[in-house]
Enzyme design. Structure first.
Site, PDB file in Angstrom:
ATOM      1  N   ASP A 158       0.557   3.715  -3.198  1.00 36.85           N
ATOM      2  CA  ASP A 158       0.152   5.100  -3.013  1.00 36.85           C
ATOM      3  C   ASP A 158       1.033   6.030  -3.855  1.00 36.85           C
ATOM      4  O   ASP A 158       0.544   6.925  -4.537  1.00 36.85           O
ATOM      5  CB  ASP A 158       0.260   5.447  -1.520  1.00 36.85           C
ATOM      6  CG  ASP A 158       0.098   6.920  -1.248  1.00 36.85           C
ATOM      7  OD1 ASP A 158      -1.021   7.429  -1.431  1.00 36.85           O
ATOM      8  OD2 ASP A 158       1.086   7.579  -0.873  1.00 36.85           O
ATOM      9  N   ASP A 196      -7.178   0.950   0.925  1.00 35.59           N
ATOM     10  CA  ASP A 196      -5.841   0.371   1.113  1.00 35.59           C
ATOM     11  C   ASP A 196      -5.603  -0.787   0.143  1.00 35.59           C
ATOM     12  O   ASP A 196      -4.513  -0.921  -0.420  1.00 35.59           O
ATOM     13  CB  ASP A 196      -5.679  -0.158   2.550  1.00 35.59           C
ATOM     14  CG  ASP A 196      -5.606   0.966   3.568  1.00 35.59           C
ATOM     15  OD1 ASP A 196      -5.518   2.139   3.154  1.00 35.59           O
ATOM     16  OD2 ASP A 196      -5.645   0.671   4.779  1.00 35.59           O
ATOM     17  N   GLU A 225      -4.831   0.539  -3.322  1.00 32.67           N
ATOM     18  CA  GLU A 225      -3.448   1.019  -3.424  1.00 32.67           C
ATOM     19  C   GLU A 225      -2.462  -0.148  -3.423  1.00 32.67           C
ATOM     20  O   GLU A 225      -1.486  -0.148  -4.177  1.00 32.67           O
ATOM     21  CB  GLU A 225      -3.133   1.980  -2.277  1.00 32.67           C
ATOM     22  CG  GLU A 225      -3.884   3.295  -2.416  1.00 32.67           C
ATOM     23  CD  GLU A 225      -3.433   4.352  -1.420  1.00 32.67           C
ATOM     24  OE1 GLU A 225      -3.387   5.530  -1.798  1.00 32.67           O
ATOM     25  OE2 GLU A 225      -3.129   3.999  -0.257  1.00 32.67           O
ATOM     26  N   GLU A 251       0.837  -1.199   0.000  1.00 33.19           N
ATOM     27  CA  GLU A 251       0.000   0.000   0.000  1.00 33.19           C
ATOM     28  C   GLU A 251       0.879   1.260   0.000  1.00 33.19           C
ATOM     29  O   GLU A 251       0.606   2.226  -0.724  1.00 33.19           O
ATOM     30  CB  GLU A 251      -0.896  -0.020   1.242  1.00 33.19           C
ATOM     31  CG  GLU A 251      -1.792   1.177   1.388  1.00 33.19           C
ATOM     32  CD  GLU A 251      -1.977   1.541   2.854  1.00 33.19           C
ATOM     33  OE1 GLU A 251      -1.893   0.657   3.738  1.00 33.19           O
ATOM     34  OE2 GLU A 251      -2.181   2.741   3.122  1.00 33.19           O
TER      35      GLU A 251
END
Lengths: 229, 229
Positions: free
Chosen positions: B50, B119, B122, B46
């Protein structure tokens, strides 16, 4: 040699589109004073460069520290992609010399203003990415940024247990164990003692109000010992 | 067909390293309940995903809106890479079905918790990046995210003058002009009236306490007119 040739030699890349490099070094105050030239300032490139830097640094940390928790990586990334660090990187390639500033901003000392230099560094990364792709950005960071990460310059942002792990795991297959040696005091005022054992050898002891804090203190002791031996 | 084959078919990519895909869909609560299997949770992916998303979206906005100011692009990016939007993207490919959760988290309704789904989205982007590179991530976003940007889904985050510019400049070479038609009232309580002219045609008028606000209101009127014509 004009300043743009000098700059390209200094960063080790020649740009296909020179105007991208020039835009990266152009502050809005310069654009405002040269309206007839229809120049662009570096703000859009900074927007892009910031994201390029976030990804390249994240990717590097992810691969360099395969066992580091997300929270610790996030802290390290924030310490690398923050104004003081970016200014240091910009200074290491003498970027301040090449910035195009308006006269007012120049007089006000803008050329050495940290926020301005950090922006120029990000804008340069954005320009390099557009002109040459992500791989060239990584090559640049391999000279300017990654060696500082390798030298442990940003490790102080992570907790001591993580620091110890990263220091000793440079030589792989090291076993780190924590033991709670004992607890003292009444329930409302306990103290714990912990020790950390690396490959069978006690490297540090520490006490704390919680087991976790005792372990952190033992790790801190071990880190400090390893750093100064 | 097991669920991982189904998931790969649904996203349109097969993974070289299936464990990356599985890790992306593994919540920490599942890892905690299956300690003997030595699984990894999706938190590190994650972290990486991101940053991948920030860059791919920034790059797309930068190229799609060549005249948009940095501040407006930053607002749009924030509206795209934020929890509610990520949940929408995750839902559009039915990600919630594939998440591996601990029993407690499952009972507590974790499978549909927005933060958890964001989450996972990502983390999936991080896994796709590691397994297949940035280009494959872009291909995925071209199906799931970019069409929403093209449809103007995030334009409401930017100011009306920028919205108007982006709407009319889909057909290039459009001239947008703002005129201040007049001002009324005493110095401490002025009101301005502005009009916006697009290719010679008055599209909107507006009033405001400042010239800027009057122009924004004129642009808002024009945007609303164009959207409903």
């Amino acid at each position: 040699m004009n300043i743009w040739e000098e700059l390209q030699e200094s960063v080790g890349f020649s740009f296909k589109e020179l105007s991208l490099l020039q835009t990266a070094f152009t502050h809005s105050s310069y654009v405002n004073e040269h309206r007839k030239e229809h120049l662009k300032d570096n703000e859009r490139l900074e927007f892009l460069g910031d994201a390029v830097l976030e990804l390249t640094v994240s990717d590097y940390l992810f691969k360099k520290y395969p066992d580091m928790a997300e929270g610790q990586m996030t802290k390290m990334r924030a310490a690398i992609v923050c104004e003081p660090s970016l200014v240091e990187f910009a200074d290491s390639v003498h970027f301040s010399k090449y910035v195009r500033l308006g006269k007012g901003e120049e007089k006000a000392g803008g050329r050495t203003r940290p926020a301005l230099l950090a922006d120029v560094f990000e804008a340069f990364i954005g320009a390099l990415y557009l002109d040459n792709g992500l791989q060239k950005v990584i090559q640049f960071l391999e000279r300017i940024v990654f060696p500082k990460i390798d030298a442990g310059a940003f490790l102080e942002t992570v907790d001591y247990k993580t620091q110890l792990q990263e220091i000793v795991q440079r030589d792989r297959d090291v076993l780190i164990e924590y033991d709670i040696l004992g607890e003292t005091g009444p329930a409302h005022n306990k103290a714990f003692e912990a020790q950390v054992i690396v490959n069978g050898q006690v490297l540090g002891r520490g006490t704390g109000r919680t087991k976790k804090q005792a372990e952190q203190n033992a790790a801190e002791f071990a880190v400090s010992k390893l750093m100064h031996q």
